[in-house]
Motif scaffolding. Structure first.
Motif, PDB file in Angstrom:
ATOM      1  N   GLU A 176      43.498  26.772  39.512  1.00 29.11           N
ATOM      2  CA  GLU A 176      44.780  26.851  39.417  1.00 29.11           C
ATOM      3  C   GLU A 176      44.956  26.691  37.180  1.00 29.11           C
ATOM      4  O   GLU A 176      44.320  25.893  36.986  1.00 29.11           O
ATOM      5  N   GLY A 177      45.841  27.276  36.552  1.00 28.51           N
ATOM      6  CA  GLY A 177      45.848  27.288  35.721  1.00 28.51           C
ATOM      7  C   GLY A 177      44.538  27.938  34.237  1.00 28.51           C
ATOM      8  O   GLY A 177      45.111  27.862  33.571  1.00 28.51           O
ATOM      9  N   MET A 178      44.079  28.885  34.760  1.00 27.65           N
ATOM     10  CA  MET A 178      43.099  30.226  34.268  1.00 27.65           C
ATOM     11  C   MET A 178      43.120  31.500  34.606  1.00 27.65           C
ATOM     12  O   MET A 178      42.784  31.931  35.820  1.00 27.65           O
ATOM     13  N   LYS A 179      43.312  32.371  33.729  1.00 27.61           N
ATOM     14  CA  LYS A 179      43.297  33.178  33.542  1.00 27.61           C
ATOM     15  C   LYS A 179      42.226  34.093  33.164  1.00 27.61           C
ATOM     16  O   LYS A 179      41.506  33.411  31.974  1.00 27.61           O
ATOM     17  N   THR A 180      40.954  35.548  33.428  1.00 27.55           N
ATOM     18  CA  THR A 180      40.927  36.181  32.181  1.00 27.55           C
ATOM     19  C   THR A 180      40.604  37.618  32.183  1.00 27.55           C
ATOM     20  O   THR A 180      41.705  38.035  33.316  1.00 27.55           O
ATOM     21  N   LYS A 181      40.061  37.863  31.444  1.00 21.38           N
ATOM     22  CA  LYS A 181      40.603  39.821  31.033  1.00 21.38           C
ATOM     23  C   LYS A 181      40.119  41.018  31.325  1.00 21.38           C
ATOM     24  O   LYS A 181      38.682  40.458  30.765  1.00 21.38           O
ATOM     25  N   GLY A 182      40.248  41.348  32.027  1.00 27.08           N
ATOM     26  CA  GLY A 182      39.120  42.587  32.935  1.00 27.08           C
ATOM     27  C   GLY A 182      39.761  44.296  31.958  1.00 27.08           C
ATOM     28  O   GLY A 182      40.169  43.932  30.560  1.00 27.08           O
ATOM     29  N   MET A 183      40.483  44.145  32.852  1.00 26.04           N
ATOM     30  CA  MET A 183      41.441  45.774  32.887  1.00 26.04           C
ATOM     31  C   MET A 183      42.493  44.886  32.119  1.00 26.04           C
ATOM     32  O   MET A 183      43.363  45.254  31.318  1.00 26.04           O
ATOM     33  N   MET A 184      43.316  43.831  33.122  1.00 35.98           N
ATOM     34  CA  MET A 184      43.923  43.390  32.733  1.00 35.98           C
ATOM     35  C   MET A 184      43.963  41.588  32.963  1.00 35.98           C
ATOM     36  O   MET A 184      42.949  41.515  33.833  1.00 35.98           O
ATOM     37  N   TRP A 185      44.957  40.627  32.967  1.00 37.04           N
ATOM     38  CA  TRP A 185      44.892  39.627  33.200  1.00 37.04           C
ATOM     39  C   TRP A 185      45.054  38.960  34.524  1.00 37.04           C
ATOM     40  O   TRP A 185      45.469  39.524  35.271  1.00 37.04           O
ATOM     41  N   ALA A 186      43.946  38.309  35.211  1.00 38.37           N
ATOM     42  CA  ALA A 186      44.185  37.620  36.742  1.00 38.37           C
ATOM     43  C   ALA A 186      43.434  36.313  36.649  1.00 38.37           C
ATOM     44  O   ALA A 186      43.032  35.899  35.714  1.00 38.37           O
ATOM     45  N   GLN A 187      43.809  35.573  37.427  1.00 37.75           N
ATOM     46  CA  GLN A 187      44.249  34.807  38.206  1.00 37.75           C
ATOM     47  C   GLN A 187      42.405  34.025  38.023  1.00 37.75           C
ATOM     48  O   GLN A 187      42.167  34.792  39.247  1.00 37.75           O
ATOM     49  N   VAL A 188      42.092  33.307  37.779  1.00 33.88           N
ATOM     50  CA  VAL A 188      40.361  33.068  37.739  1.00 33.88           C
ATOM     51  C   VAL A 188      40.321  31.839  39.194  1.00 33.88           C
ATOM     52  O   VAL A 188      41.543  30.931  38.951  1.00 33.88           O
ATOM     53  N   THR A 189      40.077  31.965  40.593  1.00 31.54           N
ATOM     54  CA  THR A 189      39.714  31.380  41.406  1.00 31.54           C
ATOM     55  C   THR A 189      39.056  30.468  42.037  1.00 31.54           C
ATOM     56  O   THR A 189      38.738  29.353  42.144  1.00 31.54           O
ATOM     57  N   CYS A 190      37.750  30.626  40.714  1.00 30.72           N
ATOM     58  CA  CYS A 190      35.682  30.244  41.552  1.00 30.72           C
ATOM     59  C   CYS A 190      35.832  30.127  40.447  1.00 30.72           C
ATOM     60  O   CYS A 190      35.094  31.906  39.491  1.00 30.72           O
ATOM     61  N   ILE A 191      35.231  29.202  40.032  1.00 28.62           N
ATOM     62  CA  ILE A 191      33.652  29.591  38.596  1.00 28.62           C
ATOM     63  C   ILE A 191      31.976  29.004  39.365  1.00 28.62           C
ATOM     64  O   ILE A 191      32.637  27.594  39.423  1.00 28.62           O
ATOM     65  N   THR A 192      31.090  29.751  39.413  1.00 26.60           N
ATOM     66  CA  THR A 192      29.882  29.213  40.257  1.00 26.60           C
ATOM     67  C   THR A 192      28.648  29.494  39.251  1.00 26.60           C
ATOM     68  O   THR A 192      29.046  30.829  38.371  1.00 26.60           O
ATOM     69  N   CYS A 193      28.157  28.235  38.788  1.00 24.78           N
ATOM     70  CA  CYS A 193      27.077  28.349  37.780  1.00 24.78           C
ATOM     71  C   CYS A 193      25.746  28.641  38.554  1.00 24.78           C
ATOM     72  O   CYS A 193      25.247  27.546  39.631  1.00 24.78           O
ATOM     73  N   CYS A 225      46.588  28.276  25.698  1.00 15.12           N
ATOM     74  CA  CYS A 225      45.418  29.063  24.700  1.00 15.12           C
ATOM     75  C   CYS A 225      44.835  29.991  25.247  1.00 15.12           C
ATOM     76  O   CYS A 225      44.509  30.220  26.766  1.00 15.12           O
ATOM     77  N   GLU A 226      43.957  30.656  23.826  1.00  9.77           N
ATOM     78  CA  GLU A 226      42.867  31.920  25.449  1.00  9.77           C
ATOM     79  C   GLU A 226      41.429  31.471  24.553  1.00  9.77           C
ATOM     80  O   GLU A 226      41.730  31.217  22.951  1.00  9.77           O
ATOM     81  N   VAL A 227      40.834  31.655  24.698  1.00 10.64           N
ATOM     82  CA  VAL A 227      39.013  31.253  24.545  1.00 10.64           C
ATOM     83  C   VAL A 227      38.175  32.395  24.254  1.00 10.64           C
ATOM     84  O   VAL A 227      38.147  33.084  25.639  1.00 10.64           O
ATOM     85  N   GLY A 228      37.965  32.961  23.257  1.00 11.71           N
ATOM     86  CA  GLY A 228      37.033  33.733  23.109  1.00 11.71           C
ATOM     87  C   GLY A 228      35.426  33.256  23.404  1.00 11.71           C
ATOM     88  O   GLY A 228      34.835  32.526  22.933  1.00 11.71           O
ATOM     89  N   TYR A 229      34.503  33.731  24.372  1.00 13.40           N
ATOM     90  CA  TYR A 229      33.127  33.630  24.320  1.00 13.40           C
ATOM     91  C   TYR A 229      32.467  34.710  23.594  1.00 13.40           C
ATOM     92  O   TYR A 229      32.579  35.651  23.262  1.00 13.40           O
ATOM     93  N   ARG A 230      30.898  34.425  23.500  1.00 15.66           N
ATOM     94  CA  ARG A 230      29.465  35.088  22.848  1.00 15.66           C
ATOM     95  C   ARG A 230      30.064  36.297  23.242  1.00 15.66           C
ATOM     96  O   ARG A 230      29.247  37.654  23.112  1.00 15.66           O
ATOM     97  N   ASP A 231      29.992  36.579  24.783  1.00  9.79           N
ATOM     98  CA  ASP A 231      29.905  37.574  25.432  1.00  9.79           C
ATOM     99  C   ASP A 231      30.848  38.856  25.299  1.00  9.79           C
ATOM    100  O   ASP A 231      31.240  39.377  26.619  1.00  9.79           O
ATOM    101  N   SER A 232      31.626  38.746  25.219  1.00  8.01           N
ATOM    102  CA  SER A 232      32.691  39.167  24.312  1.00  8.01           C
ATOM    103  C   SER A 232      34.127  38.756  26.102  1.00  8.01           C
ATOM    104  O   SER A 232      34.865  39.456  25.626  1.00  8.01           O
ATOM    105  N   SER A 233      34.251  37.819  26.951  1.00 14.43           N
ATOM    106  CA  SER A 233      34.676  37.813  27.187  1.00 14.43           C
ATOM    107  C   SER A 233      36.354  36.674  26.704  1.00 14.43           C
ATOM    108  O   SER A 233      35.615  36.150  25.895  1.00 14.43           O
ATOM    109  N   VAL A 234      36.812  37.045  27.599  1.00 14.71           N
ATOM    110  CA  VAL A 234      38.012  35.968  27.283  1.00 14.71           C
ATOM    111  C   VAL A 234      38.805  35.336  28.104  1.00 14.71           C
ATOM    112  O   VAL A 234      38.593  35.677  29.563  1.00 14.71           O
ATOM    113  N   LEU A 235      38.944  33.841  28.266  1.00 11.26           N
ATOM    114  CA  LEU A 235      39.504  32.921  29.428  1.00 11.26           C
ATOM    115  C   LEU A 235      40.921  32.407  28.598  1.00 11.26           C
ATOM    116  O   LEU A 235      40.637  32.545  27.399  1.00 11.26           O
ATOM    117  N   LYS A 236      41.919  32.405  29.588  1.00 12.81           N
ATOM    118  CA  LYS A 236      43.444  32.062  29.114  1.00 12.81           C
ATOM    119  C   LYS A 236      43.514  30.648  29.954  1.00 12.81           C
ATOM    120  O   LYS A 236      43.161  30.738  31.104  1.00 12.81           O
TER     121      LYS A 236
END
Length: 170
Positions: free
Chosen positions: A121-138, A92-103
């Protein structure tokens, strides 16, 4: 006489069933120490272990609860290595309030640290094209999503869980 035989038979059956189920429980108990991967959460459910909700786990590690789709509730966490596997019913894809999308793929794997999910592994984000997410930091009010390059996003956009929209392929 039939009632007495029925009660004796019922008692015998209950005793035998209890013994058999007890031995199955012991087998599952011993298996759970050696099982890695997809069956661990099932073994925990059969054993009766209570697992905290995914949202609580993410909050405990200072991550926003909305980084996974709302229907991602089953997960496994290896307490020693902090390897997290999150199960999602469908791609699935999820759209967020800041217009970003994660697949999301049907399972997302990463390693939990305080304020960080790394080696994803198993998560992508869309910029110009879909790219594999490798890390999420807060860090504070910022959420950094690394997918080839680090992109800064508002953490506020990820504070609430959202429903995923099913897609055909990852």
């Amino acid at each position: 006489m039939d009632q007495i035989m029925g009660k004796v038979g019922s008692y015998w059956f209950n005793q035998r069933a209890t013994r058999e189920l007890g031995s199955v429980g012991n087998s599952i108990n011993s298996m759970s120490n050696s099982i890695e991967g997809g069956a661990t959460w099932l073994v925990n459910k059969v054993k009766g272990s209570v697992q905290k909700p995914l949202a609580e786990l993410l909050q405990e590690y200072d991550l926003p609860v909305g980084i996974f789709p709302r229907d991602a509730t089953n997960y496994e966490l290896n307490e020693q290595t902090k390897r997290l596997t999150v199960y999602i019913p469908a791609i699935c894809e999820v759209g967020y309030r800041d217009s970003s999308v994660l697949k999301f793929y049907t399972h997302v794997i990463g390693y939990l640290e305080k304020g960080k999910l790394r080696d994803v592994e198993g998560m992508k984000t869309k910029g110009m094209m879909w790219a594999q997410v490798t890390c999420i930091t807060c860090e504070g009010s910022k959420l950094y999503v690394t997918a080839g390059m680090k992109k800064t996003r508002s953490r506020e956009a990820y504070e609430f869980q959202r429903a995923g929209v099913r897609v055909a392929k990852f």
